[in-house]
Design a protein around this motif. Structure first.
Motif, PDB file in Angstrom:
ATOM      1  N   SER A 133      20.351  46.554  23.452  1.00  0.00           N
ATOM      2  CA  SER A 133      19.428  47.435  22.721  1.00  0.00           C
ATOM      3  C   SER A 133      18.354  47.995  23.645  1.00  0.00           C
ATOM      4  CB  SER A 133      18.779  46.676  21.563  1.00  0.00           C
ATOM      5  OG  SER A 133      17.927  45.638  22.044  1.00  0.00           O
ATOM      6  N   ARG A 182      19.784  51.139  24.963  1.00  0.00           N
ATOM      7  CA  ARG A 182      19.785  52.208  23.953  1.00  0.00           C
ATOM      8  C   ARG A 182      18.408  52.859  23.887  1.00  0.00           C
ATOM      9  NH1 ARG A 182      23.256  54.024  20.549  1.00  0.00           N
ATOM     10  NH2 ARG A 182      22.567  55.143  18.693  1.00  0.00           N
ATOM     11  N   LYS A 202      17.635  56.769  24.964  1.00  0.00           N
ATOM     12  CA  LYS A 202      16.997  57.678  24.001  1.00  0.00           C
ATOM     13  C   LYS A 202      15.727  58.275  24.585  1.00  0.00           C
ATOM     14  CE  LYS A 202      18.755  56.149  19.525  1.00  0.00           C
ATOM     15  NZ  LYS A 202      18.410  55.649  18.181  1.00  0.00           N
ATOM     16  N   ALA A 255      23.532  56.096  25.117  1.00  0.00           N
ATOM     17  CA  ALA A 255      23.468  56.381  23.683  1.00  0.00           C
ATOM     18  C   ALA A 255      24.005  57.784  23.412  1.00  0.00           C
ATOM     19  CB  ALA A 255      22.030  56.233  23.189  1.00  0.00           C
TER      20      ALA A 255
END
Length: 776
Positions: free
Chosen positions: A634, A637, A641, A422
Motif C-alpha cells: 500500500s 500505491r 498516486k 497504480a
C-alpha cells in the motif's frame, strides 16, 4: 507483349522470381499465419498480399529489373486499388511495405490517387504505370482473382474512431503482409537448384511438455540446491501455488505482485505455461524485460530448463540494433535495404526473451522490419517483468494499446513487479482510447502475506537535509566485509571507486561493461558471497532488478521509492543472516543523499527520475521515515498516486498524442521512444573473451555480419547514445560491414583499442564523454 512478369531479379541459381508466384505465395503465407485466428486482419491481409506488388506488372518495372530504369514507385497502384475496394488498412499496408506506414487521415488517403501522384510524387519517384486497367488485366491473365474482403479492419464510414486501437489493427495487418513478403523474397534469394528455400519454421509451444521440464528443474535445481531461509522457501512455494492456480484464468489483463526474492522469474513462467495449457490457442510466451542484465540471467535459466528442447526454443531478441532505419527514399529493393531486412527477426519461436524497447516501440512503429513480428503477438502470453520501469510519459497510450491487444487478439498481458504501479488509477484516461480500460486481475491473490513473510532487512533513512560526500561514504563501505552500494549515475560510481582502494575486494558493475564482462563479475561476486570472502560492489541501477545477489549490507543513493526497494531486495535476499547465537536477524539498508553540486542533471539520470525521487523525499518529510515500510504494497500505491498527481502522465507527450489523433504513423514512431536518444552498439575487446572478439572482427571484415553474427556479438557489445558527429569517439569506432549489399552498418561498430586503454578491466568502456544507456 511480355509473357512472364517478374517480382525480383535473378538469384544465385540464375532464376528470376515470377510475379504471379510471389503474389500467390505471400497470400498463402498470410493465410497460414491466420489459419486459427478469426479476425478481419487476416482476410484483408490476404487481399493485400495478392495486390501489394500490382505495379510490378508494368513494363517500366520489368525494365527496372533489367537495370534500364530506376526511381520507380510500384506500390501505389496496389494501394489505390485497395482504396477503391474501401480497404483502408490494406491500402496503408501496401503503401507502407517499402516506405513504411504513412498517414491515415482522409486527405492522405485521397492523395493516394494515381493522378495526383503522377503530378507530384512526395518522394520524387515515378509511377511504374498509372494504367490500372492494364495492371488488373495482367493480374487476371496470371489466373489471380481479386475479391474484396467481406470483413474490413477499418470501417470506411466510421474511420479511425479510436486511433490507438485502430492504428494497432493496421500495424497487425501490416505485420502479416510484410513478414510474408520478406519470407517469400528471402526464400527466392536463398534458392537452390531445387527451388525456393524458405527458412525453417520455429518449433511449436507444447505447454504440457514444457511444464514437465519446468517442474523437473524446480525439483532438481531449485528445491534441492536452495540454501534460503525456511520462511523464504515457504513464501516461494506459496507464490508457485498461486501462479499455478491462476493459470486457469481465461485470457486477459493481469498483475503479479510479489516481493524481491520470492521466485518471480520461475513463477511467472509457471503461470504462463499453465495458462497456455488451459487456453489451447496460446502459441508463444513473450517475456519483455527492461534491462540487459535481467535478460542475460533469465535467458540462461530458461535455456537450462529447456535444454532438451530444440536449440531455437528460446529466442533472445535484445534490440533493434543492426536493423537500420527503413525510411526508404528510393526503390526498397536496393542491396542495403535487403541486407537490413535479412537481419530482422519475426519472433517465430515458442518462448521469446526481449526488451521493453524492442516490443513496445515495435507496437508503435511504422517500419516494416520492426512491425513484421507483431502478428506473432496474437494468441500469446506477454509478460512485462519489472513493470514499474515503464516511462510515465508513455503509460496511457501503452496501456491502451496492450488492452486492445488483449481484447481483440486473444493475448494475455501480465505486469510483474515487487513495486506494482497504480496503473488502474489511470483507467478513465485509458478508456478514452479503448473501451476495456485497465482493470487487471492479480495473480498472487494473497501477496500481502508474501511481503510480511519476506521481511529481511531494516531501512535506515537519511535525516532531512543531510548529505554524504564520496570520501565519507567510501570510508563506511571499507568497514564492511560484504557490501553493495548503488548510485544513480555512472560518473558517481567512478568518483566513489576513486575513493576506494582498488584491490581484488572491490568490484564495479554498470552498462559500461559488456554482458560477458558483467556475467564474470557477478560470478566472482556470488562466489565470494557464498564463501564469506570480502566483497565490496559499487554499481549503478543495473544491479537492482532481477540480479540474484545477496549482501548483508546495502547502501542506496536517494532515488525513486521503487528503485530503493529494488536495491533493498539485494540485501539478505535469502534470509540467511544470523547472529552469533544462530538467531535470524535482518540485513541493513542505508539510504543516503550524495553530496553533489548542481541541478538534477548532475544528480539523476533524467528529469523523470529526479521528479520521482522528489516524491520519495516528500513522503519522508510528510510521513516520517518510520512510516515508510518497503514491505507494504500500500506504500507503493500511495507513492505512485502521488507521482501521477504530480506528473500527470495522461497529459504528457503532447506531440505523441497529437500524432495519434492525426493518424500519423511516421510521427507516432518518432515520438514513441522509451529511450529518447538513438543508440549504437560497440563490439569491445574484453580480454577474457579476446579470441571471440578477434573472430567476430575477422568475420565482419571478410564476410560481413548477419543475424547469427549479431546474436554472437551481443555478449561483447556495449550500448551508448550515438555521439555527435564531431565527437572524438568516432576516431576509434570502426563501422562493421553488412553481409549483403556491400555497405557498412550505421549501428554496429568495432572498438579500435590499440593501446588497451579504451576498455578497462574494471570500468569497462572508457570513451571520453560517452554516455551508456540501460537498453537491450
Amino acid at each position: 507483349m511480355i509473357s512472364d512478369y517478374f517480382a525480383h531479379s535473378k538469384n544465385e541459381t540464375n532464376r528470376k522470381h515470377l510475379l504471379k508466384d510471389h503474389l500467390q505465395s505471400v497470400c498463402n503465407l498470410v493465410r497460414k499465419t491466420g489459419q486459427d485466428i478469426n479476425v478481419p486482419v487476416i482476410e484483408e491481409a490476404c487481399f493485400s498480399g495478392l495486390i501489394h506488388d500490382l505495379g510490378k506488372y508494368a513494363d517500366l518495372f520489368q525494365a527496372r529489373l533489367r537495370g534500364e530504369v530506376s526511381g520507380l514507385d510500384h506500390w501505389s497502384s496496389g494501394a489505390w486499388l485497395a482504396i477503391q475496394n474501401q480497404a483502408i488498412a490494406a491500402a496503408l499496408a501496401i503503401q507502407g511495405h517499402h516506405i513504411g506506414l504513412q498517414k491515415g487521415d482522409l486527405d492522405s488517403l485521397r492523395a493516394m490517387n494515381l493522378e495526383s501522384l503522377v503530378k507530384h510524387h512526395p518522394l520524387g519517384l515515378k509511377l511504374s504505370t498509372e494504367d490500372m486497367t492494364m495492371l488488373e488485366s495482367r493480374l487476371n491473365s496470371d489466373e489471380l482473382t481479386i475479391r474484396k474482403p467481406q470483413k474490413l479492419v477499418i470501417n470506411p464510414q466510421k474511420g479511425f474512431q479510436n486511433p490507438i486501437a485502430s492504428m494497432l489493427d493496421v500495424r497487425m495487418l501490416f505485420s502479416c503482409l510484410t513478414d510474408a513478403d520478406f519470407l517469400d523474397t528471402e526464400a527466392h534469394f536463398q534458392s537452390t537448384v531445387a527451388g525456393k528455400k524458405y527458412r525453417e519454421a520455429g518449433p511449436t509451444l507444447n505447454a504440457e511438455n514444457a511444464l514437465i521440464s519446468l517442474e523437473q528443474y524446480m525439483t532438481d535445481k531449485i528445491r534441492r540446491e536452495c540454501t534460503a531461509n525456511k520462511k523464504v522457501l515457504e513464501s516461494r512455494n506459496l507464490l508457485w501455488k498461486m501462479c499455478s492456480s491462476a493459470g486457469n484464468s481465461t485470457q486477459g489483463l493481469f498483475t503479479l505482485t510479489a516481493p524481491t526474492g520470492s521466485g518471480k522469474t520461475l513463477a511467472m513462467l509457471k503461470f504462463a505455461l499453465e495458462h497456455a495449457a488451459r487456453n489451447g490457442n496460446i502459441k508463444r510466451v513473450i517475456l519483455a524485460i527492461p534491462f540487459l542484465s535481467i535478460i542475460e540471467q533469465t535467458a540462461t535459466i530458461y535455456r537450462d530448463i529447456f535444454k532438451t528442447f530444440p536449440d531455437n526454443y528460446i529466442l533472445e531478441h535484445h534490440s533493434l540494433a543492426g536493423l537500420g532505419d527503413e525510411e526508404s527514399k528510393s526503390d526498397a529493393e536496393i542491396a542495403t535495404e535487403r541486407a537490413r531486412r535479412l537481419l530482422a527477426e519475426n519472433w517465430d519461436a515458442p518462448i521469446i526473451v526481449t526488451t521493453n524497447v524492442q516490443l513496445l516501440e515495435s507496437m508503435f512503429s511504422n517500419r516494416p522490419s520492426a512491425c513484421r513480428k507483431l502478428h506473432n503477438l496474437m494468441n500469446s502470453t506477454i509478460i512485462f517483468d519489472e513493470a514499474q520501469t515503464l516511462p510515465q510519459h508513455l503509460v496511457v497510450p501503452t496501456l491502451a494499446a496492450l488492452a486492445h491487444l488483449s481484447q481483440k487478439y486473444r493475448s494475455s498481458v501480465i505486469f510483474v513487479t515487487a513495486t506494482q504501479p497504480a496503473f488502474d488509477s489511470l483507467d478513465d484516461a485509458i478508456k478514452k482510447s479503448v473501451n476495456i480500460g485497465w482493470q487487471p486481475n492479480e495473480i498472487a491473490s494473497d501477496h500481502s502475506r508474501l511481503y510480511e513473510a519476506l521481511r529481511r532487512y531494516n531501512v535506515n533513512w537519511p535525516e532531512q537535509d543531510t548529505t554524504k560526500d564520496w570520501p565519507t561514504l567510501a570510508g563506511e563501505i571499507r568497514k564492511e566485509n560484504q557490501v553493495l552500494c548503488v548510485v544513480n549515475l555512472k560518473n558517481h560510481a567512478t568518483e566513489l571507486l576513486k575513493e576506494m582502494e582498488l584491490d581484488t575486494d572491490v568490484f564495479h558493475l554498470s552498462t559500461n561493461l559488456c554482458a560477458l564482462h558483467r556475467r564474470d563479475v557477478l560470478d566472482e561476486i556470488r562466489k565470494r558471497l557464498n564463501t564469506s570472502q570480502p566483497c565490496r560492489l559499487i554499481s549503478t541501477q543495473c544491479v537492482e532488478a532481477g540480479v540474484d545477489v545477496d549482501f548483508p549490507v546495502t547502501y542506496r543513493a536517494l532515488a525513486p521509492l521503487d528503485a530503493i526497494a529494488q536495491a533493498a531486495g539485494r540485501c539478505n535476499r535469502e534470509g540467511r543472516l544470523t547472529d552469533s547465537n544462530g538467531n535470524r536477524i535482518l540485513g541493513n539498508v542505508h539510504v543516503f543523499e550524495p553530496e553533489v553540486e548542481g541541478d538534477y542533471h548532475k544528480r539523476y539520470p533524467s528529469h523523470a527520475y529526479f521528479q520521482a525521487s522528489e516524491v520519495t523525499r516528500t513522503m519522508l518529510i510528510l510521513s516520517g521515515a518510520n512510516n515508510i515500510d518497503l514491505n507494504d504494497p500500500s506504500v507503493f500505491r500511495d507513492y505512485y498516486k502521488r507521482l501521477y498527481d504530480l506528473s500527470k502522465p495522461e497529459a504528457q507527450s503532447p506531440n505523441l498524442l497529437k500524432a495519434i489523433a492525426g493518424i500519423d504513423f511516421v510521427q507516432v514512431a518518432k515520438e514513441y521512444r522509451l529511450i529518447e536518444k538513438k543508440a549504437i552498439q560497440i563490439l569491445v575487446p574484453y580480454k577474457v573473451q579476446i579470441d571471440i572478439f578477434k573472430d567476430l572482427d575477422r568475420q565482419q571484415a571478410q564476410e560481413g555480419i548477419n543475424a547469427q553474427w549479431i546474436r554472437r556479438a551481443q555478449g561483447l557489445s556495449v550500448s551508448i547514445y550515438r555521439p555527435k558527429e564531431d565527437h572524438p569517439a568516432w576516431e576509434v569506432l570502426i563501422p562493421v560491414k553488412l553481409r549483403y549489399g556491400k555497405c557498412n552498418s550505421d549501428e554496429w561498430f568495432i572498438l579500435e583499442d590499440r593501446e588497451g586503454k579504451l576498455y578497462d578491466d574494471v570500468l569497462g568502456l572508457c570513451l571520453p564523454q560517452a554516455q551508456q544507456i540501460l537498453i537491450g
